[in-house]
Design a protein around this motif. Structure first.
Motif, PDB file in Angstrom:
ATOM      1  N   VAL A  13      38.342  13.023  41.270  1.00 12.65           N
ATOM      2  CA  VAL A  13      37.251  12.451  41.992  1.00 12.65           C
ATOM      3  C   VAL A  13      37.756  11.863  43.445  1.00 12.65           C
ATOM      4  N   GLN A  52      38.410  14.361  45.815  1.00 16.65           N
ATOM      5  CA  GLN A  52      37.352  14.921  46.372  1.00 16.65           C
ATOM      6  C   GLN A  52      36.778  14.001  47.650  1.00 16.65           C
ATOM      7  N   SER A  69      36.723  14.986  51.545  1.00 16.49           N
ATOM      8  CA  SER A  69      35.561  14.886  52.383  1.00 16.49           C
ATOM      9  C   SER A  69      35.864  14.378  53.511  1.00 16.49           C
ATOM     10  N   TYR A 110      34.858  20.048  51.843  1.00 16.24           N
ATOM     11  CA  TYR A 110      33.890  19.754  50.407  1.00 16.24           C
ATOM     12  C   TYR A 110      34.255  20.975  49.443  1.00 16.24           C
ATOM     13  N   THR A 111      33.797  20.344  48.060  1.00 17.23           N
ATOM     14  CA  THR A 111      34.007  21.084  46.878  1.00 17.23           C
ATOM     15  C   THR A 111      32.875  22.110  47.108  1.00 17.23           C
ATOM     16  N   THR A 116      30.387  24.959  45.406  1.00 19.24           N
ATOM     17  CA  THR A 116      29.301  24.556  44.524  1.00 19.24           C
ATOM     18  C   THR A 116      29.768  24.867  42.874  1.00 19.24           C
ATOM     19  N   GLU A 156      32.361  22.217  41.874  1.00 15.51           N
ATOM     20  CA  GLU A 156      31.450  20.988  41.769  1.00 15.51           C
ATOM     21  C   GLU A 156      30.737  20.891  40.420  1.00 15.51           C
ATOM     22  N   SER A 170      31.750  18.316  37.203  1.00 11.47           N
ATOM     23  CA  SER A 170      30.405  17.479  36.891  1.00 11.47           C
ATOM     24  C   SER A 170      30.293  17.875  35.206  1.00 11.47           C
ATOM     25  N   ARG A 203      25.051  14.690  39.127  1.00 11.67           N
ATOM     26  CA  ARG A 203      25.615  15.452  39.938  1.00 11.67           C
ATOM     27  C   ARG A 203      25.795  17.105  39.547  1.00 11.67           C
ATOM     28  N   ALA A 241      24.297  20.009  41.658  1.00  7.81           N
ATOM     29  CA  ALA A 241      25.370  21.096  41.988  1.00  7.81           C
ATOM     30  C   ALA A 241      24.654  22.491  41.624  1.00  7.81           C
TER      31      ALA A 241
END
Length: 242
Positions: free
Chosen positions: A164, A167, A171, A176-177, A179, A182, A186, A233, A237
């Motif tokens: 995290v 991440q 950012s 960005y991660t 989908t 993510e 998550s 999250r 996602a």
């Protein structure tokens, strides 16, 4: 995600496997509930600021996050030392700040088609159901199974915390991660904090006496909040598109 040091401290202190506080969880639950109510109030206030003045929210978000992290260490230390008159207002303030910093994620959930208020309710209800199930499982674990699960979850949460942080770092550079990743992160977070809920019901009565309910409440609060965050999250996602 909140810091994992409270979890590691509980692990270190559970040196003898006999119950030292059979009623500590029952004593802690009202404070967990009170903390969650304050968190909801903090989230509501954060949403109000975010909608009316997004620029101000971003500034205050970072200030609140820094204060929240510092306050966590202070409040957990005071709670472990048994100074309840000082620990309670510190923990109440921590809960409010947690809600304020959580409001950005809640705002995103409200704006994500397929999540919205219903998704937030599902996340909260799922946390409640998880704790009911976790109580039955964690309270009946054997010593070998309980300690093995505790160590596994501890290592997993530390690894998740590193991911995290990575991440967040990426950012800042506009990376960005995706989908699918993510969803994976998550999902692992949900799995680990569901395991942490089971661990709480095994390890807290072996770590804290019945009158040490405040540090126990903080541990359970952190588990609940992080489980809620990762469920939310995951829902965001799943309902998002690259």
């Amino acid at each position: 995600m909140s810091n994992t040091s409270n979890f590691r401290q509980a692990m270190r202190e559970a040196k003898n496997h006999a119950l030292v506080g059979p009623n500590v969880i029952a004593n802690a639950l009202p404070y967990v509930g009170g903390g969650l109510v304050l968190t909801a109030l903090g989230t509501y206030g954060g949403l109000g600021v975010l909608r009316s003045n997004p620029g101000l929210f971003m500034t205050t978000f970072w200030v609140a996050l820094v204060v929240e992290i510092g306050l966590f260490f202070v409040a957990s230390g005071v709670a472990r030392n048994g100074n309840k008159s000082v620990a309670l207002p510190l923990l109440a303030t921590y809960s409010l700040l947690s809600g304020y910093t959580l409001s950005g994620l809640v705002f995103l959930a409200l704006r994500t088609q397929g999540v919205g208020m219903a998704g937030i309710g599902i996340a909260a209800l799922s946390c409640g159901i998880t704790f009911i199930v976790a109580r039955q499982i964690g309270s009946n674990l054997s010593e070998s199974d309980g300690m093995a699960l505790s160590k596994t979850v501890q290592l997993g949460i530390i690894a998740l915390f590193v991911v995290v942080l990575a991440q967040v770092g990426f950012s800042f550079f506009g990376v960005y991660t995706p989908t699918w990743l993510e969803i994976g992160i998550s999902g692992i977070g949900v799995f680990l904090f569901a395991g942490a809920a089971v661990v709480d019901f095994y390890i807290l009565p072996r770590t804290y006496r019945d009158d040490e309910y405040l540090p126990a409440a903080l541990s359970m609060y952190l588990t609940y909040i992080n489980l809620f965050i990762f469920i939310l999250r995951l829902l965001i996602a799943i309902n998002s598109r690259d």
